[in-house]
Design a protein around this motif. Structure first.
Motif, PDB file in Angstrom:
ATOM      1  N   PRO A  39      16.321   7.873  59.734  1.00 23.80           N
ATOM      2  CA  PRO A  39      17.113   7.366  58.208  1.00 23.80           C
ATOM      3  C   PRO A  39      18.378   8.155  58.090  1.00 23.80           C
ATOM      4  CG  PRO A  39      15.275   6.585  58.324  1.00 23.80           C
ATOM      5  CD  PRO A  39      14.923   7.763  59.080  1.00 23.80           C
ATOM      6  N   LEU A  40      18.035   9.497  57.763  1.00 21.96           N
ATOM      7  CA  LEU A  40      19.203   9.952  57.300  1.00 21.96           C
ATOM      8  C   LEU A  40      20.201  10.111  57.957  1.00 21.96           C
ATOM      9  CD1 LEU A  40      16.044  13.110  56.373  1.00 21.96           C
ATOM     10  CD2 LEU A  40      17.334  11.228  54.588  1.00 21.96           C
ATOM     11  N   PHE A  41      20.204  10.284  59.464  1.00 22.13           N
ATOM     12  CA  PHE A  41      20.943  10.066  60.434  1.00 22.13           C
ATOM     13  C   PHE A  41      22.353   9.057  60.575  1.00 22.13           C
ATOM     14  CE2 PHE A  41      18.832  14.039  60.793  1.00 22.13           C
ATOM     15  CZ  PHE A  41      19.468  14.736  60.174  1.00 22.13           C
ATOM     16  N   SER A  42      23.029   9.237  60.933  1.00 21.20           N
ATOM     17  CA  SER A  42      23.892   8.481  61.559  1.00 21.20           C
ATOM     18  C   SER A  42      23.547   7.779  63.423  1.00 21.20           C
ATOM     19  CB  SER A  42      25.819   8.044  61.194  1.00 21.20           C
ATOM     20  OG  SER A  42      25.638   9.193  62.153  1.00 21.20           O
ATOM     21  N   GLU A  43      24.204   6.793  63.457  1.00 25.41           N
ATOM     22  CA  GLU A  43      23.893   6.761  65.472  1.00 25.41           C
ATOM     23  C   GLU A  43      24.890   7.943  65.979  1.00 25.41           C
ATOM     24  OE1 GLU A  43      21.780   5.077  67.375  1.00 25.41           O
ATOM     25  OE2 GLU A  43      20.972   4.429  65.709  1.00 25.41           O
ATOM     26  N   ASP A  44      25.432   8.390  65.556  1.00 23.64           N
ATOM     27  CA  ASP A  44      26.778   9.340  66.293  1.00 23.64           C
ATOM     28  C   ASP A  44      26.798  11.324  65.356  1.00 23.64           C
ATOM     29  OD1 ASP A  44      28.172   8.657  63.304  1.00 23.64           O
ATOM     30  OD2 ASP A  44      30.343   8.270  64.667  1.00 23.64           O
ATOM     31  N   ALA A  45      25.149  11.111  65.006  1.00 22.38           N
ATOM     32  CA  ALA A  45      25.605  12.421  63.940  1.00 22.38           C
ATOM     33  C   ALA A  45      25.248  13.035  64.579  1.00 22.38           C
ATOM     34  CB  ALA A  45      24.274  12.117  63.291  1.00 22.38           C
TER      35      ALA A  45
END
Length: 111
Positions: A39-45
């Motif tokens: 949950p800390l990262f976006s899908e495109d992180a």
């Protein structure tokens, strides 16, 4: 939006980012749980860890941490000297930190 609102928004965004980084460090230091990390990262992180590799996308990042959690037996991340640049629209930012993560590994480092 006036100048004061923009400046205040950037300050708040920078503080939110510092909190996010602190949550990241805590998850690293308590076992690198991919479920907690996701949950800390976006899908495109993009997670660029230098010698630990570059991992693109939430799934790839979580897969990396799933493997790292098996190798790193103890870590204590200290994030210092943040430099954060928040865009005027508050939607994007760039940031760098120095990190001093003393840790132990279940496998010996390469010579």
């Amino acid at each position: 939006m006036n100048d004061i609102e923009i400046r205040l928004g950037k300050l708040q965004a920078a503080e939110d980012i510092r909190h996010l980084k602190a949550r990241y460090a805590r998850i690293c230091d308590t076992g690198y749980s991919p479920d907690a990390m996701g949950p800390l990262f976006s899908e495109d992180a993009v997670w660029d860890g230098g010698r630990f590799g570059r991992h693109v996308g939430r799934g790839a990042i979580c897969d990396f941490f799933a493997g790292d959690s098996n190798e790193t037996t103890c870590a204590l991340h200290s994030m210092i000297s943040p430099v954060l640049e928040v865009a005027v629209d508050f939607a994007t930012y760039t940031g760098t930190w120095y990190t001093v993560p003393p840790c132990t590994s279940a496998t010996p480092d390469d010579p």
